[in-house]
Design an enzyme around this catalytic site. Structure first.
Site, short mmCIF file in Angstrom:
data_model
loop_
_atom_site.label_atom_id
_atom_site.label_comp_id
_atom_site.label_asym_id
_atom_site.label_seq_id
_atom_site.Cartn_x
_atom_site.Cartn_y
_atom_site.Cartn_z
N HIS A 12 -30.98 22.83 50.06
CA HIS A 12 -30.10 23.95 50.93
C HIS A 12 -29.26 24.03 51.54
O HIS A 12 -30.41 23.90 52.83
CB HIS A 12 -30.85 25.84 50.34
CG HIS A 12 -29.55 26.69 50.70
ND1 HIS A 12 -29.61 27.78 51.15
CD2 HIS A 12 -28.31 26.79 49.93
CE1 HIS A 12 -28.88 28.35 51.15
NE2 HIS A 12 -28.05 28.16 50.45
N GLU A 39 -27.36 20.64 48.05
CA GLU A 39 -26.93 21.52 48.12
C GLU A 39 -25.51 22.47 49.46
O GLU A 39 -26.40 22.49 50.39
CB GLU A 39 -27.01 23.51 47.95
CG GLU A 39 -26.37 24.52 47.15
CD GLU A 39 -25.71 25.27 48.85
OE1 GLU A 39 -24.71 26.15 47.61
OE2 GLU A 39 -26.25 25.16 49.53
N ASP A 41 -21.71 23.38 50.75
CA ASP A 41 -20.35 25.27 50.20
C ASP A 41 -19.00 23.96 51.53
O ASP A 41 -19.35 22.88 51.58
CB ASP A 41 -20.73 26.27 50.98
CG ASP A 41 -22.39 26.26 50.27
OD1 ASP A 41 -22.88 27.54 49.39
OD2 ASP A 41 -22.90 26.49 51.37
N HIS A 54 -20.29 26.54 54.87
CA HIS A 54 -20.30 27.96 53.82
C HIS A 54 -20.08 28.83 54.57
O HIS A 54 -19.10 29.72 53.27
CB HIS A 54 -22.13 28.27 53.82
CG HIS A 54 -22.18 29.65 53.23
ND1 HIS A 54 -22.20 30.97 53.81
CD2 HIS A 54 -22.68 30.15 52.28
CE1 HIS A 54 -22.43 31.99 52.76
NE2 HIS A 54 -22.54 31.17 51.72
#
Length: 289
Positions: A12, A39, A41, A54
């Site tokens: 993450h 992962e 963003d 993010h």
């Protein structure tokens, strides 16, 4: 001898015990642990540079403030996360970490146009999974990627798909007493109904439970990723990834009920848990989920 299905392990925002999320250093640390999926963003600057970042604002994790979308990349090159780590562009990560695949959450409207160009320019359509809480952003991003590359990347459901499958799993507790085939029929009808607005997916990524806000300030936890949900998802051909799991005991519990992937801040712990069951390092990154 049969081979156990490969669990998709996702680091993450990379892996950094110092909290330096979404940095080249954090993603490199995940790769050093043999992760093949990370992962992240994306938010996009005013001049169209796609950042692995993010928040819509710079305030929480950097030494400056303001909206990402309001500033050009040239104004951010000296900005530091946690006071030490530079911001990372998605193009930089794809180039410098060719072994990593990226699960990308499209956070802002500007990224709907900018992200597909990066994926096309870097030849990375086979190295990404695209998702968004916004079904509109997810659908339009996927369409643009397909137009630019002639290929469709992996994708997981937005809010609509996750909600639909959650409701289906609740309904199944009743309809399965009559026939387990009813669920598949309902799912087929539902996906046809929403097809004009909801892009196809074969993965859902969601937490163990949601909290519903009730009148009077009360919160009602609603179980989502339980054994029935996983079983129903698999019955209709959907893989289940659960976020964000940082405890070894909870990782083992979720793996035991059959989840297909785990998203974690503690890449080191997840690697050890999977190694204990002979599932680490990953055999490949070619899994369809």
């Amino acid at each position: 001898m049969s081979v156990a299905p490969q669990v998709t392990a996702l680091a993450h925002r990379g892996f950094s015990l110092d909290g330096h999320e979404n940095t080249l250093r954090a993603f490199r640390a995940a790769a050093d642990l043999s992760f093949v999926w990370a992962e992240t963003d994306v938010n996009t600057t005013s001049d169209g540079v796609v950042l692995a970042f993010h928040d819509p604002t710079l305030d929480r994790v950097t030494d400056t403030s303001g909206d990402v979308s309001d500033v050009p990349w040239s104004s951010l090159e000296d900005v530091r996360i946690g006071g030490t780590e530079p911001l990372a562009t998605l193009a930089q990560l794809l180039r410098e970490l060719p072994e990593l695949h990226f699960n990308i959450d499209v956070k802002d409207e500007s990224s709907v146009a900018a992200l597909p160009r990066v994926i096309a320019d870097e030849g990375a359509v086979d190295r990404v999974r695209v998702t968004s809480f916004s079904e509109s952003r997810r659908r339009r991003t996927l369409a643009s990627i397909a137009q630019l590359t002639g290929k469709r990347p992996l994708t997981s459901a937005g809010t609509v798909g996750c909600a639909g499958l959650t409701i289906l799993s609740k309904v199944a507790r009743v309809t399965d007493k009559i026939s387990p085939r009813i669920v598949s029929s309902i799912w087929s009808a539902l996906t046809k109904l929403w097809a004009p607005k909801v892009a196809e997916f074969n993965t859902v990524q969601l937490p163990v439970s949601y909290e519903l806000s009730l009148p009077g300030g009360f919160k009602l936890p609603v179980a989502v990723a339980n054994q029935k949900f996983v079983e129903v998802a698999h019955r209709v051909g959907i893989a289940v990834h659960v976020w964000t799991i940082n405890d070894a005991q909870e990782m083992r519990r979720l793996l035991a009920i059959g989840v297909d992937g785990l998203v974690t801040d503690r890449a080191d712990i997840l690697a050890r848990v999977l190694a204990d069951s002979g599932q680490w390092p990953p055999r490949s990154a070619s899994s369809r989920v």
